[in-house]
Scaffold this motif. Structure first.
Motif, PDB file in Angstrom:
ATOM      1  N   UNK A   1       0.957  -1.171  -0.024  1.00 22.67           N
ATOM      2  CA  UNK A   1      -0.010   0.039  -0.130  1.00 22.67           C
ATOM      3  C   UNK A   1       0.793   1.121   0.001  1.00 22.67           C
ATOM      4  N   UNK A   2       2.109   1.088  -0.346  1.00 23.86           N
ATOM      5  CA  UNK A   2       3.002   2.351  -0.435  1.00 23.86           C
ATOM      6  C   UNK A   2       3.425   2.719  -2.006  1.00 23.86           C
ATOM      7  N   UNK A   3       3.809   3.785  -2.215  1.00 30.01           N
ATOM      8  CA  UNK A   3       4.394   4.123  -3.332  1.00 30.01           C
ATOM      9  C   UNK A   3       5.622   5.021  -3.279  1.00 30.01           C
ATOM     10  N   UNK A   4       6.721   4.642  -3.997  1.00 30.47           N
ATOM     11  CA  UNK A   4       7.988   5.497  -3.905  1.00 30.47           C
ATOM     12  C   UNK A   4       8.237   5.839  -5.382  1.00 30.47           C
ATOM     13  N   UNK A   5       8.909   7.011  -5.545  1.00 29.81           N
ATOM     14  CA  UNK A   5       9.338   7.497  -6.854  1.00 29.81           C
ATOM     15  C   UNK A   5      10.590   8.336  -6.691  1.00 29.81           C
ATOM     16  N   UNK A   6      11.516   8.346  -7.855  1.00 29.63           N
ATOM     17  CA  UNK A   6      12.784   9.150  -7.978  1.00 29.63           C
ATOM     18  C   UNK A   6      12.080  10.423  -8.365  1.00 29.63           C
ATOM     19  N   UNK A   7      12.605  11.221  -7.319  1.00 27.91           N
ATOM     20  CA  UNK A   7      11.897  12.785  -7.219  1.00 27.91           C
ATOM     21  C   UNK A   7      12.850  13.842  -8.024  1.00 27.91           C
ATOM     22  N   UNK A   8      14.073  13.277  -8.520  1.00 29.64           N
ATOM     23  CA  UNK A   8      15.075  14.235  -9.297  1.00 29.64           C
ATOM     24  C   UNK A   8      14.389  14.838 -10.342  1.00 29.64           C
ATOM     25  N   UNK A   9      14.829  16.202 -10.420  1.00 28.30           N
ATOM     26  CA  UNK A   9      14.442  16.978 -11.781  1.00 28.30           C
ATOM     27  C   UNK A   9      15.307  16.484 -13.160  1.00 28.30           C
ATOM     28  N   UNK A  10      14.446  16.212 -14.032  1.00 32.10           N
ATOM     29  CA  UNK A  10      15.082  15.601 -15.142  1.00 32.10           C
ATOM     30  C   UNK A  10      14.553  16.288 -16.463  1.00 32.10           C
ATOM     31  N   UNK A  11      13.709  17.317 -16.101  1.00 34.78           N
ATOM     32  CA  UNK A  11      13.150  18.160 -17.307  1.00 34.78           C
ATOM     33  C   UNK A  11      13.624  19.745 -17.110  1.00 34.78           C
ATOM     34  N   UNK A  12      14.070  20.529 -18.054  1.00 33.05           N
ATOM     35  CA  UNK A  12      14.005  22.048 -17.939  1.00 33.05           C
ATOM     36  C   UNK A  12      13.797  22.516 -19.168  1.00 33.05           C
ATOM     37  N   UNK A  13      13.354  23.776 -19.063  1.00 30.24           N
ATOM     38  CA  UNK A  13      13.235  24.772 -20.483  1.00 30.24           C
ATOM     39  C   UNK A  13      14.256  25.705 -20.562  1.00 30.24           C
ATOM     40  N   UNK A  14      14.897  26.214 -21.721  1.00 28.04           N
ATOM     41  CA  UNK A  14      15.807  26.898 -21.980  1.00 28.04           C
ATOM     42  C   UNK A  14      15.265  28.452 -21.529  1.00 28.04           C
ATOM     43  N   UNK A  15      16.164  29.249 -21.240  1.00 31.26           N
ATOM     44  CA  UNK A  15      15.731  30.486 -20.875  1.00 31.26           C
ATOM     45  C   UNK A  15      14.966  31.436 -21.710  1.00 31.26           C
ATOM     46  N   UNK A  16      15.082  31.072 -23.092  1.00 29.33           N
ATOM     47  CA  UNK A  16      14.205  31.725 -23.903  1.00 29.33           C
ATOM     48  C   UNK A  16      12.822  31.060 -24.176  1.00 29.33           C
ATOM     49  N   UNK A  17      12.526  29.909 -23.501  1.00 29.03           N
ATOM     50  CA  UNK A  17      11.253  29.154 -23.482  1.00 29.03           C
ATOM     51  C   UNK A  17      11.131  28.325 -24.868  1.00 29.03           C
ATOM     52  N   UNK A  18      12.321  28.358 -25.712  1.00 33.72           N
ATOM     53  CA  UNK A  18      11.818  27.703 -26.989  1.00 33.72           C
ATOM     54  C   UNK A  18      12.309  26.224 -26.888  1.00 33.72           C
ATOM     55  N   UNK A  19      13.122  25.676 -26.066  1.00 33.24           N
ATOM     56  CA  UNK A  19      13.989  24.438 -25.856  1.00 33.24           C
ATOM     57  C   UNK A  19      13.664  23.530 -24.788  1.00 33.24           C
ATOM     58  N   UNK A  20      13.264  22.433 -24.939  1.00 29.82           N
ATOM     59  CA  UNK A  20      13.068  21.642 -23.754  1.00 29.82           C
ATOM     60  C   UNK A  20      14.379  20.734 -23.774  1.00 29.82           C
ATOM     61  N   UNK A  21      15.002  20.543 -22.549  1.00 28.15           N
ATOM     62  CA  UNK A  21      15.957  19.756 -22.294  1.00 28.15           C
ATOM     63  C   UNK A  21      15.476  18.397 -21.410  1.00 28.15           C
ATOM     64  N   UNK A  22      15.811  17.350 -21.768  1.00 23.84           N
ATOM     65  CA  UNK A  22      15.303  16.099 -21.027  1.00 23.84           C
ATOM     66  C   UNK A  22      16.421  14.953 -20.812  1.00 23.84           C
ATOM     67  N   UNK A  23      16.249  13.900 -19.913  1.00 21.55           N
ATOM     68  CA  UNK A  23      16.937  12.831 -20.098  1.00 21.55           C
ATOM     69  C   UNK A  23      16.760  11.692 -21.106  1.00 21.55           C
ATOM     70  N   UNK A  24      17.682  11.091 -21.853  1.00 18.04           N
ATOM     71  CA  UNK A  24      17.375  10.203 -22.623  1.00 18.04           C
ATOM     72  C   UNK A  24      18.259   9.001 -22.618  1.00 18.04           C
ATOM     73  N   UNK A  25      17.921   7.747 -22.754  1.00 22.18           N
ATOM     74  CA  UNK A  25      18.565   6.577 -22.664  1.00 22.18           C
ATOM     75  C   UNK A  25      19.207   6.193 -24.272  1.00 22.18           C
ATOM     76  N   UNK A  26      20.324   6.324 -24.696  1.00 20.82           N
ATOM     77  CA  UNK A  26      20.627   5.686 -26.052  1.00 20.82           C
ATOM     78  C   UNK A  26      22.021   5.287 -25.872  1.00 20.82           C
TER      79      UNK A  26
END
Length: 323
Positions: free
Chosen positions: A56-81
């Motif tokens: 009955x419990x749930x746990x999750x990785x709470x680290x920030x893995x998204x962000x938006x560039x200062x001008x708001x036009x680009x998305x930064x994210x984590x990718x596994x390749x």
């Protein structure tokens, strides 16, 4: 939130299907009137933060893995390749191919600097996590900030004089700061997911209470005043983030969906006023909505979710915030 899951690696494979969840649905009735837009595709290989359900419990990785560039036009994210986890950057409107920004083995989380020139990130190396800084636009050269510890969740102060981060030690997680000018390290308070507040000598952070549930705290590191501003007897909360206008706090919370005698736990997005009042549940989908960030104008929220995918693959989504 159970600390032993904080530094787990990202769940890199598609999330296993669960019989009760129809991930293919983009939104549910409780979300009517809100526009949801898918920003990435399966070919972007977006990392899904690990979510574990035990009894009955749930746990999750709470680290920030998204962000938006200062001008708001680009998305930064984590990718596994190619068996590595790195930061990739994608034009939000053009929907073209992503550009690799780091050339590491196992980036865990990251954030842009307020001026948009740099990115600070943590990388897993064996049992340790080290923090680095690199250019947001050119080359792969990195400056190492910390070493020999379990450090993660780096974020710049609004004045760019410090990098706040969480450090996991034997007595739990605590918030530290790295003075960029002097290279000094300072310990501030217990907690994780640090979020410095613009024009104030305080940070928001997550703390785990005696019953194992995450709470959102505001800590003034000059006066020493510490306040719990978000807590609930049946929910856990993490990852606070202040809106660009300073009026709202965005965060992740646990939720319980019921169907007869069956109960399914998931993560949803929540918001409240800066003083902790007027709490809103923003998403209600059975998928795990997680890792939210504000758009630069505060009109949208970007987050990771398996919604809209019949196979349960994670992608980045954008939703309206009209409050």
């Amino acid at each position: 939130m159970n600390r032993r899951y904080l530094l787990s690696l990202l769940a890199l494979a598609p999330v296993a299907m669960i019989a009760q969840v129809d991930y293919s649905v983009v939104q549910v009735n409780e979300e009517s009137g809100v526009n949801f837009t898918q920003i990435t595709t399966d070919n972007d290989y977006v990392c899904m933060p690990e979510v574990r359900r035990i009894g009955r419990s749930i746990n999750w990785l709470s680290n920030r893995i998204l962000d938006i560039s200062i001008d708001g036009t680009q998305l930064a994210y984590l990718s596994f390749r190619s068996n590595t986890t790195n930061i990739f950057i994608k034009d939000i409107d053009k929907q073209g191919a992503s550009v690799q920004r780091t050339n590491r083995q196992a980036v865990l989380d990251f954030s842009y600097s307020p001026d948009g020139n740099n990115i600070c990130f943590s990388e897993t190396n064996g049992k340790l996590n080290q923090i680095f800084q690199t250019s947001a636009s050119n080359g792969y050269v990195c400056r190492q900030i910390t070493s020999g510890n379990k450090d993660y969740s780096p974020v710049y102060s609004p004045d760019m004089k410090n990098i706040f981060f969480a450090r996991l030690e034997n007595n739990g997680a605590s918030v530290w700061g790295y003075d960029i000018g002097s290279n000094f390290l300072s310990s501030y308070t217990k907690g994780l997911n640090p979020c410095p507040v613009k024009d104030q000598s305080c940070i928001l952070c997550c703390r785990t209470n005696s019953e194992g549930r995450g709470e959102i705290w505001r800590v003034n590191y000059q006066t020493g005043v510490e306040e719990c501003i978000v807590s609930d007897p049946s929910r856990s909360f993490t990852t606070p983030s202040v809106s660009p206008d300073g009026k709202w706090i965005l965060f992740v919370g646990s939720n319980a969906l019921t169907n007869g005698n069956q109960q399914y736990l998931n993560t949803d997005l929540f918001a409240c006023r800066f003083d902790g009042t007027q709490m809103l549940q923003l998403t209600h989908h059975a998928a795990d909505d997680i890792s939210p960030v504000w758009s630069k104008d505060g009109k949208y929220i970007y987050f990771i979710s398996q919604r809209g995918s019949s196979s349960g693959n994670a992608n980045v989504w954008r939703m309206d915030f009209a409050y």
